[in-house]
Design a protein around this motif. Structure first.
Motif, PDB file in Angstrom:
ATOM      1  N   SER A   1      -3.425  -7.662   5.423  1.00  0.00           N
ATOM      2  CA  SER A   1      -3.601  -6.313   5.958  1.00  0.00           C
ATOM      3  C   SER A   1      -2.223  -5.716   6.115  1.00  0.00           C
ATOM      4  O   SER A   1      -1.224  -6.331   5.774  1.00  0.00           O
ATOM      5  N   GLY A   2      -2.196  -4.540   6.653  1.00  0.00           N
ATOM      6  CA  GLY A   2      -0.910  -3.950   7.018  1.00  0.00           C
ATOM      7  C   GLY A   2      -0.517  -2.742   6.209  1.00  0.00           C
ATOM      8  O   GLY A   2       0.425  -2.048   6.561  1.00  0.00           O
ATOM      9  N   ALA A   3      -1.250  -2.472   5.101  1.00  0.00           N
ATOM     10  CA  ALA A   3      -0.828  -1.349   4.256  1.00  0.00           C
ATOM     11  C   ALA A   3      -0.914  -0.023   5.009  1.00  0.00           C
ATOM     12  O   ALA A   3       0.031   0.773   4.982  1.00  0.00           O
ATOM     13  N   ILE A   4      -2.023   0.189   5.678  1.00  0.00           N
ATOM     14  CA  ILE A   4      -2.194   1.479   6.368  1.00  0.00           C
ATOM     15  C   ILE A   4      -1.150   1.609   7.485  1.00  0.00           C
ATOM     16  O   ILE A   4      -0.499   2.641   7.641  1.00  0.00           O
ATOM     17  N   GLY A   5      -0.973   0.509   8.207  1.00  0.00           N
ATOM     18  CA  GLY A   5       0.033   0.506   9.287  1.00  0.00           C
ATOM     19  C   GLY A   5       1.441   0.772   8.761  1.00  0.00           C
ATOM     20  O   GLY A   5       2.187   1.565   9.336  1.00  0.00           O
TER      21      GLY A   5
ATOM     22  N   PHE B   1      -4.334 -10.352  -1.777  1.00  0.00           N
ATOM     23  CA  PHE B   1      -5.456  -9.411  -1.783  1.00  0.00           C
ATOM     24  C   PHE B   1      -5.304  -8.368  -0.683  1.00  0.00           C
ATOM     25  O   PHE B   1      -4.790  -8.646   0.398  1.00  0.00           O
ATOM     26  N   ASN B   2      -5.810  -7.200  -0.961  1.00  0.00           N
ATOM     27  CA  ASN B   2      -6.063  -6.222   0.100  1.00  0.00           C
ATOM     28  C   ASN B   2      -7.223  -5.359  -0.376  1.00  0.00           C
ATOM     29  O   ASN B   2      -7.544  -5.334  -1.565  1.00  0.00           O
ATOM     30  N   GLU B   3      -7.853  -4.704   0.565  1.00  0.00           N
ATOM     31  CA  GLU B   3      -8.884  -3.752   0.162  1.00  0.00           C
ATOM     32  C   GLU B   3      -8.195  -2.535  -0.443  1.00  0.00           C
ATOM     33  O   GLU B   3      -7.141  -2.108   0.045  1.00  0.00           O
ATOM     34  N   ASN B   4      -8.766  -2.007  -1.505  1.00  0.00           N
ATOM     35  CA  ASN B   4      -8.174  -0.810  -2.118  1.00  0.00           C
ATOM     36  C   ASN B   4      -8.592   0.417  -1.302  1.00  0.00           C
ATOM     37  O   ASN B   4      -9.483   1.171  -1.680  1.00  0.00           O
ATOM     38  N   ASP B   5      -7.899   0.588  -0.173  1.00  0.00           N
ATOM     39  CA  ASP B   5      -8.287   1.648   0.768  1.00  0.00           C
ATOM     40  C   ASP B   5      -8.114   3.047   0.179  1.00  0.00           C
ATOM     41  O   ASP B   5      -8.667   4.007   0.704  1.00  0.00           O
ATOM     42  N   VAL B   6      -7.331   3.166  -0.885  1.00  0.00           N
ATOM     43  CA  VAL B   6      -7.128   4.493  -1.488  1.00  0.00           C
ATOM     44  C   VAL B   6      -8.443   5.013  -2.076  1.00  0.00           C
ATOM     45  O   VAL B   6      -8.729   6.200  -2.017  1.00  0.00           O
TER      46      VAL B   6
ATOM     47  N   SER C   1      -5.246  -1.816  12.876  1.00  0.00           N
ATOM     48  CA  SER C   1      -6.168  -2.776  12.268  1.00  0.00           C
ATOM     49  C   SER C   1      -7.592  -2.393  12.635  1.00  0.00           C
ATOM     50  O   SER C   1      -7.820  -1.583  13.526  1.00  0.00           O
ATOM     51  N   THR C   2      -8.564  -3.007  11.953  1.00  0.00           N
ATOM     52  CA  THR C   2      -9.945  -2.643  12.237  1.00  0.00           C
ATOM     53  C   THR C   2     -10.738  -3.810  12.822  1.00  0.00           C
ATOM     54  O   THR C   2     -11.781  -3.610  13.404  1.00  0.00           O
ATOM     55  N   GLY C   3     -10.239  -5.007  12.630  1.00  0.00           N
ATOM     56  CA  GLY C   3     -11.022  -6.166  13.069  1.00  0.00           C
ATOM     57  C   GLY C   3     -10.863  -6.455  14.550  1.00  0.00           C
ATOM     58  O   GLY C   3     -10.007  -5.925  15.219  1.00  0.00           O
TER      59      GLY C   3
ATOM     60  N   ASP D   1     -13.102  -4.160   6.931  1.00  0.00           N
ATOM     61  CA  ASP D   1     -12.003  -4.910   7.542  1.00  0.00           C
ATOM     62  C   ASP D   1     -11.681  -6.097   6.645  1.00  0.00           C
ATOM     63  O   ASP D   1     -12.540  -6.589   5.913  1.00  0.00           O
ATOM     64  N   ASN D   2     -10.435  -6.524   6.747  1.00  0.00           N
ATOM     65  CA  ASN D   2     -10.002  -7.606   5.862  1.00  0.00           C
ATOM     66  C   ASN D   2     -10.504  -8.973   6.313  1.00  0.00           C
ATOM     67  O   ASN D   2     -10.433  -9.931   5.543  1.00  0.00           O
ATOM     68  N   ASP D   3     -10.993  -9.068   7.557  1.00  0.00           N
ATOM     69  CA  ASP D   3     -11.565 -10.353   7.982  1.00  0.00           C
ATOM     70  C   ASP D   3     -12.750 -10.683   7.080  1.00  0.00           C
ATOM     71  O   ASP D   3     -12.821 -11.745   6.467  1.00  0.00           O
TER      72      ASP D   3
HETATM   73  N1  GLU Z   1      -6.865  -2.785   4.464  1.00  0.00           N
HETATM   74  C1  GLU Z   1      -6.213  -2.377   5.667  1.00  0.00           C
HETATM   75  C2  GLU Z   1      -4.707  -2.307   5.496  1.00  0.00           C
HETATM   76  O1  GLU Z   1      -4.155  -2.958   4.655  1.00  0.00           O
HETATM   77  C3  GLU Z   1      -6.463  -3.327   6.824  1.00  0.00           C
HETATM   78  C4  GLU Z   1      -7.894  -3.564   7.197  1.00  0.00           C
HETATM   79  C5  GLU Z   1      -7.952  -4.480   8.425  1.00  0.00           C
HETATM   80  O2  GLU Z   1      -7.252  -4.228   9.398  1.00  0.00           O
HETATM   81  O3  GLU Z   1      -8.700  -5.442   8.418  1.00  0.00           O
HETATM   82  O4  GLU Z   1      -4.051  -1.637   6.210  1.00  0.00           O
END
Ligand code: GLU
Length: 370
Positions: free
Chosen positions: A52-56, A135-140, A214-216, A152-154
């Protein structure tokens, strides 16, 4: 020491809080994670990171200090943050002569067989090359409005673990594990070492959501553990602030909370379990009994209601008359045909639709949800 069984492939999820510093990325933390991953690779493990961490990171680069709620802004932050995050990982892994590769996925990638096969082939190749997949979710592109979101990435890490037949999922977070209460407010709250079964009582211990970016929260970690469990994969929830937490977890030390795996479900069953439902049918009491006690097929006559738009071959939820989801199954009818034939006998259906399957699904195309 814990008996973790034979472990070959480990999925490690690192949460936003653990990676964040006041100004952006905590480089020392990323260095530390890369060092531990490199050590495990040296010992012969396959290691997959979910970070995680991309959005942050993106938010901090934009000097945005409040939670980013506006979806297009979250997308923009992810777009800015993912390369920052990957650059940090590249730098840290290079100190151990390792490369890492980015894998951005959406829920659709895992729901769709071709997408999943492509992803699996890429990840297998990366692992063969001793490159660390990150890996990360493609939030874009994945937002809840278009229903292709993990959220959430959990849970995403658990789906990844289940789909690639991982043996262990390590959720690295900023708390020591699962407590019997809130350790911040309850002096009697105790850290649980092992959880053999994810009962309602266990879920009751975990309330509340994540933090600023974060979302989790602990609940999503337990839901993730439940997904992994069905894939025959154990989960360790551990504080990433503990020295060598990852290495010690994988080597079986009693650290954090270990949620035991169940017997790995067969591929088809796992596919059904891990695929999001496109719609649902509600059955009557007789059909509920036939399904849950008799382990029979579902006939159209037992259906009271159909909701959502789905095709034959899609995964749907099966609801009891009280609305609770009791099963997931692959339907052999699309939603519009089911709406026409629900409640009708097999004989009527032949007259209405001609030569079509007699059952909505067979036991082998379904899975019980507890
Ligand atoms: N995909 C989000 C990110 O990289 C994080 C999602 C999560 O906090 O689980 O910022």
């Amino acid at each position: 020491m814990r008996d973790l069984g034979r472990i070959k492939t480990v999925v490690v999820k690192v949460g936003t809080n653990l990676l964040s510093s006041k100004t952006g990325i905590d480089k020392a933390r990323i260095d530390d994670i890369a060092r531990q991953v490199a050590h495990l690779i040296e010992l012969g493990y396959n290691v997959i990171l979910v970070s995680s961490g991309a959005i942050g990171m993106g938010a901090k680069a934009l000097k945005h200090n409040n939670p980013v709620k506006h979806i297009p802004l979250r997308q923009a932050c992810a777009s800015i943050g993912n390369p920052l995050l990957m650059t940090a990982y590249q730098e840290s892994f290079s100190k151990h002569k390792l490369l890492c590769g980015q894998v951005l996925i959406t829920r659709n990638v895992l729901n769709n067989r071709t997408g999943y096969n492509n992803m699996r082939a890429a990840v297998t190749t990366l692992l063969q090359l001793k490159v660390v997949p990150v890996f990360n979710e493609n939030d874009v592109v994945s937002t809840s409005e278009i229903n292709n979101v993990f959220g959430d990435n959990d849970r995403m890490s658990a789906y990844v673990a289940s789909k690639i037949d991982a043996d262990l999922l390590v959720l690295m977070t900023d708390i020591d594990g699962v407590y019997t209460g809130n350790p911040k407010t309850d002096p009697d709250a105790k850290l649980i070492d092992e959880i053999p079964e994810l009962t309602n009582e266990v879920f009751g211990y975990a309330k509340g959501a994540g933090s600023t970016f974060s979302t989790g929260g602990m609940k999503t970690k337990l839901l993730a553990a439940q997904i992994a469990q069905k894939g025959g994969c154990g989960t360790i929830i551990v504080s990433g602030y503990e020295k060598d937490a990852l290495i010690r977890s994988v080597l079986g030390e009693n650290i954090g909370t270990y949620i035991l795996p169940e017997k790995r479900l067969a591929q088809r069953q796992r596919w059904i379990y891990n695929t999001s439902a496109s719609g649902s049918v509600t059955v009557d009491e007789g059909a509920e009994k036939a399904l849950t006690v008799g382990h029979k097929s579902l006939l159209p006559s037992g259906i009271k209601d159909v909701s959502g738009v789905f095709n034959d071959g899609d995964v749907i939820n099966v609801k009891a008359p009280d609305g609770n989801v009791i099963m997931k199954a692959i339907t052999s009818f699309n939603s519009s045909d089911l709406l026409r034939i629900m409640g009708h006998s097999t004989k009527d259906i032949a007259k209405m639709l001609g030569d079509v399957p007699k059952v909505v699904f067979r036991p082998e195309d379904s899975i019980y949800i507890n």
